[in-house]
Design a protein around this motif. Structure first.
Motif, short mmCIF file in Angstrom:
data_model
loop_
_atom_site.label_atom_id
_atom_site.label_comp_id
_atom_site.label_asym_id
_atom_site.label_seq_id
_atom_site.Cartn_x
_atom_site.Cartn_y
_atom_site.Cartn_z
N ILE A 13 31.10 9.03 60.87
CA ILE A 13 30.14 10.13 60.77
C ILE A 13 30.75 11.36 61.40
O ILE A 13 31.10 11.36 62.59
CB ILE A 13 28.81 9.78 61.47
N TYR A 14 30.91 12.41 60.62
CA TYR A 14 31.48 13.68 61.09
C TYR A 14 30.34 14.68 61.27
O TYR A 14 29.64 15.01 60.31
CB TYR A 14 32.52 14.19 60.10
N ILE A 15 30.16 15.13 62.49
CA ILE A 15 29.05 16.02 62.83
C ILE A 15 29.61 17.39 63.18
O ILE A 15 30.48 17.50 64.06
CB ILE A 15 28.25 15.45 64.02
N THR A 16 29.13 18.42 62.51
CA THR A 16 29.73 19.73 62.70
C THR A 16 28.68 20.83 62.78
O THR A 16 27.53 20.67 62.36
CB THR A 16 30.72 20.05 61.56
N ARG A 17 29.11 21.95 63.32
CA ARG A 17 28.29 23.15 63.41
C ARG A 17 28.68 24.08 62.26
O ARG A 17 29.84 24.10 61.82
CB ARG A 17 28.55 23.83 64.76
N HIS A 18 27.73 24.86 61.78
CA HIS A 18 27.99 25.80 60.68
C HIS A 18 29.05 26.84 61.05
O HIS A 18 29.39 27.02 62.23
CB HIS A 18 26.70 26.52 60.30
N GLY A 19 29.56 27.57 60.05
CA GLY A 19 30.51 28.63 60.28
C GLY A 19 29.87 29.87 60.88
O GLY A 19 28.64 29.96 61.02
N GLU A 20 30.70 30.83 61.22
CA GLU A 20 30.22 32.03 61.91
C GLU A 20 29.33 32.89 61.01
O GLU A 20 29.52 33.00 59.80
CB GLU A 20 31.40 32.88 62.38
N THR A 21 28.33 33.51 61.64
CA THR A 21 27.47 34.51 61.00
C THR A 21 27.63 35.83 61.75
O THR A 21 28.20 35.87 62.84
CB THR A 21 25.99 34.09 61.06
N ASP A 22 27.10 36.90 61.19
CA ASP A 22 27.14 38.18 61.90
C ASP A 22 26.38 38.10 63.21
O ASP A 22 26.78 38.71 64.21
CB ASP A 22 26.56 39.30 61.02
N TRP A 23 25.30 37.34 63.23
CA TRP A 23 24.54 37.20 64.48
C TRP A 23 25.36 36.47 65.54
O TRP A 23 25.28 36.78 66.72
CB TRP A 23 23.22 36.46 64.22
N ASN A 24 26.16 35.48 65.12
CA ASN A 24 27.05 34.83 66.07
C ASN A 24 28.00 35.84 66.71
O ASN A 24 28.20 35.84 67.92
CB ASN A 24 27.90 33.76 65.38
N SER A 25 28.57 36.69 65.88
CA SER A 25 29.56 37.65 66.39
C SER A 25 28.93 38.65 67.34
O SER A 25 29.62 39.23 68.19
CB SER A 25 30.25 38.37 65.23
N LEU A 26 27.62 38.86 67.22
CA LEU A 26 26.90 39.79 68.10
C LEU A 26 26.20 39.05 69.25
O LEU A 26 25.52 39.69 70.05
CB LEU A 26 25.85 40.56 67.29
N TRP A 27 26.38 37.75 69.32
CA TRP A 27 25.77 36.91 70.36
C TRP A 27 24.24 36.91 70.26
O TRP A 27 23.55 36.73 71.27
CB TRP A 27 26.23 37.31 71.76
N LYS A 28 23.71 37.12 69.08
CA LYS A 28 22.26 37.04 68.90
C LYS A 28 21.86 35.59 68.70
O LYS A 28 22.49 34.85 67.94
CB LYS A 28 21.82 37.86 67.68
N LEU A 29 20.78 35.19 69.35
CA LEU A 29 20.30 33.83 69.24
C LEU A 29 19.58 33.66 67.90
O LEU A 29 18.63 34.36 67.60
CB LEU A 29 19.34 33.55 70.40
N GLN A 30 20.05 32.70 67.09
CA GLN A 30 19.54 32.58 65.72
C GLN A 30 18.35 31.64 65.59
O GLN A 30 17.34 31.97 64.98
CB GLN A 30 20.67 32.13 64.79
N GLY A 31 18.47 30.45 66.14
CA GLY A 31 17.37 29.50 66.01
C GLY A 31 17.01 29.24 64.57
O GLY A 31 17.85 28.94 63.73
N ARG A 32 15.72 29.42 64.25
CA ARG A 32 15.24 29.16 62.89
C ARG A 32 15.42 30.37 61.96
O ARG A 32 15.09 30.28 60.77
CB ARG A 32 13.75 28.78 62.93
N SER A 33 15.92 31.49 62.48
CA SER A 33 16.18 32.65 61.62
C SER A 33 17.21 32.26 60.57
O SER A 33 18.25 31.67 60.88
CB SER A 33 16.69 33.83 62.45
N ASP A 34 16.94 32.61 59.31
CA ASP A 34 17.75 32.07 58.21
C ASP A 34 18.90 33.01 57.84
O ASP A 34 18.91 33.63 56.77
CB ASP A 34 16.85 31.82 56.99
N THR A 35 19.87 33.08 58.71
CA THR A 35 21.04 33.93 58.50
C THR A 35 22.06 33.25 57.60
O THR A 35 22.01 32.03 57.39
CB THR A 35 21.70 34.28 59.84
N GLU A 36 23.02 34.04 57.10
CA GLU A 36 24.05 33.51 56.20
C GLU A 36 25.43 33.65 56.83
O GLU A 36 25.63 34.42 57.78
CB GLU A 36 24.01 34.27 54.86
#
Length: 222
Positions: A3-26
Motif C-alpha cells: 500500500i503506497y500512501i501519498t500526499r497530493h502535489g503542490e497547489t498555489d495555496w501550499n506555496s503561500l502557506w495557506k491552510l487548505q483543509g476542505r477548500s477545493d484547490t487545484e
C-alpha cells in the motif's frame, strides 16, 4: 500486499502557506510536475497499481491521475480520505492565524497535537483517526486475499495521510507531525496476514530543497 500512501502535489495555496483543509484547490504546474515525476519513479521501480484511491478534493484526484497513469474511471473516490476541516483557520497563513485572537490556540494542531481542541466546525484528531482507521479496516484489509491486487495507491492530504500512518505505526498523538512530508511524499505499508507494517516513509521521486521549506503549510511556521 503493498500500500503506497501519498500526499497530493503542490497547489498555489501550499506555496503561500495557506491552510487548505476542505477548500477545493487545484494543482499548480509544480504540483503536476511532482506527480508526473513520481509516476516515472514508480515506472522505473516496476510498480503498477491494481487499485487507486483518492480523496474527493480536486488536488488529490488530479494527483492520483498523474501519479498512477490511470483513467478517471479507474480512480476510486473515498470520502474517508478527505483532509481535516479547519473551520475558521482555512485559507489563512501562519501569520494570519497567529495574529487572529480567535485562532490563538490553533498552533497546537501542529505544535502540541495532544492538546489541540477543534473549534468552529473544525475536525478533531479523534474524528480523523477514526475515519482513516475505518478505511484501512473495512476497505483495504478485505483486499488482501484478492489474487488480482498486489499494489494499491492511496492519494490524500498532509493531515489525513499522517492519520493513516499513525493508525499503522501506532505512534502517540504527540508525534503526529514527527516526520515532515512534502508534497507527493510516498510512504509504503505492507499488509500481511491482516497486519499492517511500515516499510518506508517520506520518500520522494523528485529533488527537494531543505525539508523544512517544503512542508508547505504543515507546521506552525513560527
Amino acid at each position: 500486499m503493498n500500500i503506497y500512501i501519498t500526499r497530493h502535489g503542490e497547489t498555489d495555496w501550499n506555496s503561500l502557506w495557506k491552510l487548505q483543509g476542505r477548500s477545493d484547490t487545484e494543482l499548480n504546474d509544480k504540483g503536476k510536475e511532482q506527480a508526473a515525476l513520481t509516476h516515472q519513479g514508480f515506472i522505473k521501480a516496476g510498480i503498477d497499481f491494481d487499485r487507486v484511491y483518492s480523496s474527493p478534493l480536486k488536488r488529490a484526484f488530479q494527483t492520483a491521475l498523474l501519479m498512477s497513469g490511470k483513467r478517471e474511471n479507474d480512480i476510486i473516490i473515498d470520502d474517508r480520505l478527505i483532509e481535516f476541516c479547519f473551520g475558521d483557520a482555512e485559507g489563512k497563513t501562519p501569520d494570519e492565524r497567529n495574529n487572529n485572537p480567535e485562532l490563538t490556540d490553533f498552533h497546537l494542531f501542529f505544535d502540541q497535537p495532544e492538546l489541540y481542541k477543534a473549534k468552529n466546525n473544525a475536525e478533531s484528531f479523534e474524528s480523523a483517526l477514526k475515519r482513516t482507521a475505518d478505511f484501512l479496516e473495512k476497505e483495504i484489509k478485505p483486499l488482501e486475499n484478492n489474487p488480482d491486487i498486489n499494489n494499491i495507491l492511496i492519494v490524500t492530504h498532509g493531515g489525513c495521510m499522517q492519520s493513516l500512518l499513525l493508525n499503522i505505526d501506532g505512534r502517540p498523538l504527540k508525534d503526529f507531525w514527527k516526520v515532515k512530508m512534502p508534497n507527493c511524499t510516498v510512504n509504503k505499508a505492507v499488509l500481511q496476514n491482516g497486519v499492517f507494517t511500515m516499510e518506508y516513509t517520506a520518500k520522494t521521486f523528485y529533488d527537494t530543497p531543505d525539508i523544512a521549506d517544503v512542508a508547505n503549510g504543515y507546521t506552525s511556521k513560527k
